[in-house]
Write a protein that holds these residues in place. Sequence first.
Motif, PDB file in Angstrom:
ATOM      1  N   VAL A 293       0.848  -1.194   0.000  1.00 57.88           N
ATOM      2  CA  VAL A 293       0.000   0.000   0.000  1.00 57.88           C
ATOM      3  C   VAL A 293       0.883   1.243   0.000  1.00 57.88           C
ATOM      4  O   VAL A 293       1.804   1.373   0.796  1.00 57.88           O
ATOM      5  CB  VAL A 293      -0.964  -0.010   1.207  1.00 57.88           C
ATOM      6  N   PRO A 294       0.645   2.177  -0.924  1.00 57.22           N
ATOM      7  CA  PRO A 294       1.518   3.348  -1.046  1.00 57.22           C
ATOM      8  C   PRO A 294       1.189   4.433  -0.026  1.00 57.22           C
ATOM      9  O   PRO A 294       0.031   4.608   0.378  1.00 57.22           O
ATOM     10  CB  PRO A 294       1.221   3.838  -2.472  1.00 57.22           C
ATOM     11  N   THR A 295       2.206   5.155   0.393  1.00 57.93           N
ATOM     12  CA  THR A 295       2.038   6.328   1.250  1.00 57.93           C
ATOM     13  C   THR A 295       2.721   7.515   0.578  1.00 57.93           C
ATOM     14  O   THR A 295       3.676   7.348  -0.190  1.00 57.93           O
ATOM     15  CB  THR A 295       2.640   6.103   2.646  1.00 57.93           C
ATOM     16  N   VAL A 325      10.078  -9.251  -4.991  1.00 54.52           N
ATOM     17  CA  VAL A 325      11.397  -8.756  -5.361  1.00 54.52           C
ATOM     18  C   VAL A 325      11.291  -7.732  -6.485  1.00 54.52           C
ATOM     19  O   VAL A 325      12.074  -6.771  -6.540  1.00 54.52           O
ATOM     20  CB  VAL A 325      12.310  -9.939  -5.754  1.00 54.52           C
ATOM     21  N   ASP A 326      10.336  -7.904  -7.396  1.00 51.86           N
ATOM     22  CA  ASP A 326      10.126  -6.911  -8.452  1.00 51.86           C
ATOM     23  C   ASP A 326       9.692  -5.582  -7.852  1.00 51.86           C
ATOM     24  O   ASP A 326      10.092  -4.513  -8.325  1.00 51.86           O
ATOM     25  CB  ASP A 326       9.060  -7.397  -9.433  1.00 51.86           C
ATOM     26  N   PHE A 327       8.856  -5.669  -6.813  1.00 53.57           N
ATOM     27  CA  PHE A 327       8.381  -4.437  -6.180  1.00 53.57           C
ATOM     28  C   PHE A 327       9.531  -3.714  -5.482  1.00 53.57           C
ATOM     29  O   PHE A 327       9.660  -2.496  -5.567  1.00 53.57           O
ATOM     30  CB  PHE A 327       7.268  -4.749  -5.181  1.00 53.57           C
ATOM     31  N   TYR A 328      10.373  -4.476  -4.780  1.00 50.14           N
ATOM     32  CA  TYR A 328      11.553  -3.862  -4.166  1.00 50.14           C
ATOM     33  C   TYR A 328      12.397  -3.168  -5.227  1.00 50.14           C
ATOM     34  O   TYR A 328      12.848  -2.025  -5.046  1.00 50.14           O
ATOM     35  CB  TYR A 328      12.394  -4.914  -3.457  1.00 50.14           C
ATOM     36  N   ARG A 345       4.228  -3.064   3.323  1.00 50.66           N
ATOM     37  CA  ARG A 345       4.107  -4.368   2.678  1.00 50.66           C
ATOM     38  C   ARG A 345       3.317  -5.314   3.583  1.00 50.66           C
ATOM     39  O   ARG A 345       3.686  -5.553   4.733  1.00 50.66           O
ATOM     40  CB  ARG A 345       5.508  -4.917   2.420  1.00 50.66           C
ATOM     41  N   TYR A 346       2.231  -5.854   3.055  1.00 50.80           N
ATOM     42  CA  TYR A 346       1.391  -6.795   3.793  1.00 50.80           C
ATOM     43  C   TYR A 346       1.379  -8.130   3.057  1.00 50.80           C
ATOM     44  O   TYR A 346       1.207  -8.188   1.835  1.00 50.80           O
ATOM     45  CB  TYR A 346      -0.050  -6.287   3.894  1.00 50.80           C
ATOM     46  N   GLY A 347       1.537  -9.205   3.817  1.00 46.28           N
ATOM     47  CA  GLY A 347       1.385 -10.549   3.276  1.00 46.28           C
ATOM     48  C   GLY A 347       0.041 -11.117   3.670  1.00 46.28           C
ATOM     49  O   GLY A 347      -0.326 -11.108   4.848  1.00 46.28           O
ATOM     50  N   LEU A 361       4.581  -6.812   7.038  1.00 44.82           N
ATOM     51  CA  LEU A 361       5.917  -7.370   6.887  1.00 44.82           C
ATOM     52  C   LEU A 361       7.008  -6.324   6.996  1.00 44.82           C
ATOM     53  O   LEU A 361       8.059  -6.583   7.581  1.00 44.82           O
ATOM     54  CB  LEU A 361       6.033  -8.086   5.529  1.00 44.82           C
ATOM     55  N   GLU A 362       6.766  -5.136   6.448  1.00 44.86           N
ATOM     56  CA  GLU A 362       7.847  -4.162   6.398  1.00 44.86           C
ATOM     57  C   GLU A 362       7.328  -2.834   5.877  1.00 44.86           C
ATOM     58  O   GLU A 362       6.364  -2.791   5.113  1.00 44.86           O
ATOM     59  CB  GLU A 362       8.950  -4.681   5.466  1.00 44.86           C
ATOM     60  N   ARG A 363       7.976  -1.761   6.321  1.00 42.81           N
ATOM     61  CA  ARG A 363       7.763  -0.448   5.706  1.00 42.81           C
ATOM     62  C   ARG A 363       8.932  -0.171   4.775  1.00 42.81           C
ATOM     63  O   ARG A 363      10.085  -0.188   5.195  1.00 42.81           O
ATOM     64  CB  ARG A 363       7.647   0.642   6.765  1.00 42.81           C
ATOM     65  N   VAL A 364       8.637   0.070   3.524  1.00 43.10           N
ATOM     66  CA  VAL A 364       9.659   0.223   2.503  1.00 43.10           C
ATOM     67  C   VAL A 364       9.696   1.681   2.060  1.00 43.10           C
ATOM     68  O   VAL A 364       8.688   2.209   1.579  1.00 43.10           O
ATOM     69  CB  VAL A 364       9.381  -0.690   1.292  1.00 43.10           C
TER      70      VAL A 364
END
Length: 715
Positions: A293-295, A325-328, A345-347, A361-364
């Motif tokens: 989800v974008p912020t 991995v493509d999103f990263y 990032r949500y799984g 899972l993580e804030r990117v």
Amino acid sequence: MTRHTLPGVQPAPLSAYLAGLGLIRLLGEQADPALTAAWTADGLVVDTTVPDLPAWLVERYVPTPIVTPWNGGSGFGLKDKAQRQALDALVALASPRLDPYRAAVAVARQVADGFHHQEWSKERSVRELRNRCPEQLLPWLDAVAVLTDDQVYFPPLLGTGGNDGRLEFSSTFHQRLLDMLDPAVKARQRSLSYARDALDGTQIEPLQRASVGQFDLLAAGGPASSPFGAADSLVNPWQYILLLEGALLFAASPTRRHLHAAGRAAVPFTVTDAPDGTATGAAGEVSRGEVWVPTWHRPFTADEVKQLFTDARAAWRGRPAQRAVDFYAATRTLGVASGVDGFVRYGMHRRNGLAHAAVPLERVVVTHRPEVRLAARLEDWVSRCRGGVTGAAIRQAVRRFDQAHVAFARDGGPLHLAGMLAAVTNLEHAAGHSARARRDLPVRTAPSAREFLDVLAAAECPELRIAVGLASCATRPSTNTVRQPVRTMRHLLLPVDPDRRWRDTALVTGFGLRPLRSVLAEVLIWRSRTAADERGAADLRGIPTFRTGIRVPDADLHAFVQPGQLDDDRLDLWLRASLALDWDRVDYTWTDPGSPPIPVPILGLLQPFAEGLAQSREDRSAGPRLGLQPDWPARLVAGQIDTVHADAVRRLKQCGWQAVPALPGLRQHGPSIAAALLPRCRQPRRTLSRHLARPIQTEPSTGSRRSHEPAQETQ
């Protein structure tokens, strides 16, 4: 304009984030198209002409119709008594705000009749409802189900067609609307209090005991969710209403959006899960995929937010991101929409029986790391391994590559790049030892090391320099009638040939099974048998090691021989990484490590022979140069250090050098000495002349002893 800071609307959990999107969408469509919104550390900030957001929700909000007549428990099933009562009560409310709902329910009941009595499939029910429904129902249908040419696709954010296991989203939505839109005075006051709690992050009103579904892992309750056993699922009804309204922005499309393959649904900011479990979880973990989800910190208008989700730009290699991995990689290579600062990032993982949960899972943070583009040079061959090759060893190697791939795409840097390259080598090694893989897979074409070395060199460690020196070694073409191709260290340690064909076994066996130094010593023994046939061998008496390769500082090679100076595990990692690359025509000069070498005498004496030592110290053009004796490698491995040292001293004396005596205690280091002779040393004569030998006096000295130190030679 009134600025509203909403502490209760945060990027996490997913329920709060979707509620924020729902608020933005509803206000933009029904009240203030010019509003702006941005995510801050204090929560969602909304600038709008609406002065009181909770009051607007209670008094003016028009619900979007949400119905799923194909699901059991939706209020349209033959046994859905309680759910049907709630739906009937909702559409019976005397409010014009519910007119779109009444129209949608009337059409849905027609479709439900065909589903139950004419035995329509779920796919046909979705198609029939879409063909007949009023326009207000389309946002929900686009978000919950996507019709392609031959099937119906259910985006993971809304489960499998509007339900997650036994939890039916639309009937839960009907009940929450019925509670919050009740026209009774006390009910309106309670609804207003719930709305303020949802936006302000307070809990004045007690949360309802009701299912929140997969959108809030902590509030979902269930077994082991409390120190006392199982806790109830708790929800703020307005947050649940708004989160489903916000989920409508994730409407998918069956068309080719941004070069998606035809027939595949394009779901905004949604990627598939790994084929063997999630990248962050255990192998075999069940997952519907991931939602990123974008912020954004810059204020976006409602139209810009809608366009953001319509375009859903997250591109890698010119295609939409389809895996984590493509999103990263997209977030590191300017592949996301301008103005987006990060993603949460949500799984969508199975966590409780058949129920799923949105696991944060993580804030990117969107960060430019141009080196991540190098991953594209490795992905295609690995994809072929993932797609059609079976075998436990290969599956494990692919999974380890995926983990290293994600780490590099996320963080970049030389160590993560080395981990990814090493994982490719391990996968290639596993494939080469599988008869089926050798039949089904082509030999990988190694990319040029030139660009990779610019990133790897930032590590600045002796293990890297030695590994590069080893991997860049190459033979010269032979002078035999049958011309032998040029072989690199990659073609010696891995079961591949220079002509891109698999071998049954590597030329030098044992890589990955025996100690690395022993395997490298075997490479030197292999050279003693083959170097005499190479082009230019006639100019040597004896054999050289490799006359092609990036030179290694002498201090590193001497440290390699001395126990405890270097980390063998790290050297193994760097060598595996270097073997994944093509070093042809790649040149590099390392920065001087600064500290002079602590010489190992036998290594310092042999290195000039490995390079080709001139027979005369004064006249270096006289006659063939001296190389290693063909039997020296095997004698070193056997521990005969003293005899090799004696031979080297005798040959040095012929060239005009008086060498120092041998030091005891090196017999067990024979394989290390042999391995250290493989890479090309940058200044072997400097170490010899400064530390290990002196010129033989050719004439008597008078007065003070005159130094005959030779001029330094850089090779």
